[in-house]
Design a protein around this motif. Structure first.
Motif, PDB file in Angstrom:
ATOM      1  N   ARG A  93       0.869  -1.188   0.000  1.00 54.89           N
ATOM      2  CA  ARG A  93       0.000   0.000   0.000  1.00 54.89           C
ATOM      3  C   ARG A  93       0.899   1.228   0.000  1.00 54.89           C
ATOM      4  O   ARG A  93       1.618   1.471   0.964  1.00 54.89           O
ATOM      5  N   PRO A  94       0.866   2.012  -1.081  1.00 52.05           N
ATOM      6  CA  PRO A  94       1.730   3.184  -1.148  1.00 52.05           C
ATOM      7  C   PRO A  94       1.267   4.276  -0.199  1.00 52.05           C
ATOM      8  O   PRO A  94       0.164   4.210   0.342  1.00 52.05           O
ATOM      9  N   GLU A  95       2.129   5.275  -0.030  1.00 52.34           N
ATOM     10  CA  GLU A  95       1.752   6.423   0.778  1.00 52.34           C
ATOM     11  C   GLU A  95       0.526   7.073   0.183  1.00 52.34           C
ATOM     12  O   GLU A  95       0.309   7.045  -1.014  1.00 52.34           O
ATOM     13  N   GLY A  96      -0.263   7.665   1.030  1.00 55.96           N
ATOM     14  CA  GLY A  96      -1.444   8.369   0.562  1.00 55.96           C
ATOM     15  C   GLY A  96      -1.939   9.288   1.651  1.00 55.96           C
ATOM     16  O   GLY A  96      -1.337   9.368   2.728  1.00 55.96           O
ATOM     17  N   PRO A  97      -3.051   9.949   1.405  1.00 53.46           N
ATOM     18  CA  PRO A  97      -3.569  10.860   2.413  1.00 53.46           C
ATOM     19  C   PRO A  97      -3.950  10.130   3.702  1.00 53.46           C
ATOM     20  O   PRO A  97      -3.784  10.647   4.785  1.00 53.46           O
ATOM     21  N   GLU A  98      -4.456   8.921   3.586  1.00 54.74           N
ATOM     22  CA  GLU A  98      -4.771   8.097   4.749  1.00 54.74           C
ATOM     23  C   GLU A  98      -4.811   6.649   4.317  1.00 54.74           C
ATOM     24  O   GLU A  98      -5.313   6.326   3.251  1.00 54.74           O
ATOM     25  N   ASN A  99      -4.275   5.767   5.138  1.00 57.13           N
ATOM     26  CA  ASN A  99      -4.261   4.342   4.836  1.00 57.13           C
ATOM     27  C   ASN A  99      -5.667   3.797   5.058  1.00 57.13           C
ATOM     28  O   ASN A  99      -6.166   3.813   6.172  1.00 57.13           O
ATOM     29  N   PRO A 100      -6.356   3.295   4.003  1.00 56.16           N
ATOM     30  CA  PRO A 100      -7.726   2.826   4.164  1.00 56.16           C
ATOM     31  C   PRO A 100      -7.850   1.628   5.104  1.00 56.16           C
ATOM     32  O   PRO A 100      -8.890   1.431   5.706  1.00 56.16           O
ATOM     33  N   GLY A 101      -6.790   0.855   5.264  1.00 55.01           N
ATOM     34  CA  GLY A 101      -6.844  -0.297   6.157  1.00 55.01           C
ATOM     35  C   GLY A 101      -6.651   0.072   7.614  1.00 55.01           C
ATOM     36  O   GLY A 101      -6.843  -0.748   8.499  1.00 55.01           O
TER      37      GLY A 101
END
Length: 172
Positions: A93-101
């Motif tokens: 899971r790449p960096e993002g605004p918020e980790n959905p998991g």
């Protein structure tokens, strides 16, 4: 061995930026529930991490490979059912605004590791309840390592025939 790999075949291989720029990916395979299968799980996972742009000589790579080895070893030792394989699955899971998991996580890049075996009658202790083995004990430290290296971990029973022990390891 059956493998399922998704994601771009090439990824950046620059140690200083690889974990920040690698796109998400998925890797899954079934292996024999033998010591050889557990060793192969670690070896193939390490190769996949490198292909995703997480070089062999990084701390994050070594951590993920160690956790894969521990969970695969547990599947072979405690989750083996004669004639049944175990399954390894990695999700980048790449960096993002918020980790959905993991709601509330600031969006750090993570690798989710899942090991599924056929022994549903033997569940590991729940997170936070692990006790250290006796000082002279020869085993019993694997999940303690997983708990200390992973940001979170747990067990899922999706069907009556399998259980999955999973964890997430932050890459930064």
């Amino acid at each position: 061995m059956n493998a399922d790999i998704a994601g771009p075949p090439t990824a950046p291989r620059h140690p200083e930026t690889a974990h920040r720029t690698a796109p998400g990916g998925h890797f899954a395979l079934r292996l024999s529930a033998t010591p050889r299968g557990a060793r192969l799980a670690r070896h193939l996972a390490a190769g996949q991490l490198d292909a995703w742009g997480l070089p062999y000589d990084t701390e994050a790579h070594r951590t993920v490979a160690l956790v894969v080895a521990e969970l695969a070893g547990n599947a072979v030792r405690h989750g083996r059912v004669r004639g049944r394989d175990f399954r390894l699955r990695l999700i980048l899971r790449p960096e993002g605004p918020e980790n959905p998991g993991n709601p509330g996580d600031p969006g750090r890049a993570t690798v989710r590791i899942e090991v599924t075996d056929a022994r549903t009658d033997r569940l590991p202790p729940t997170p936070g309840t692990l006790r250290p083995p006796p000082p002279d004990g020869e085993s019993g430290r694997g999940l303690l390592l997983v708990e200390s290296l992973a940001t979170r971990w747990g067990t899922i029973r999706d069907d009556p025939y399998t259980k999955t022990v999973w964890c997430e390891v932050a890459l930064a």
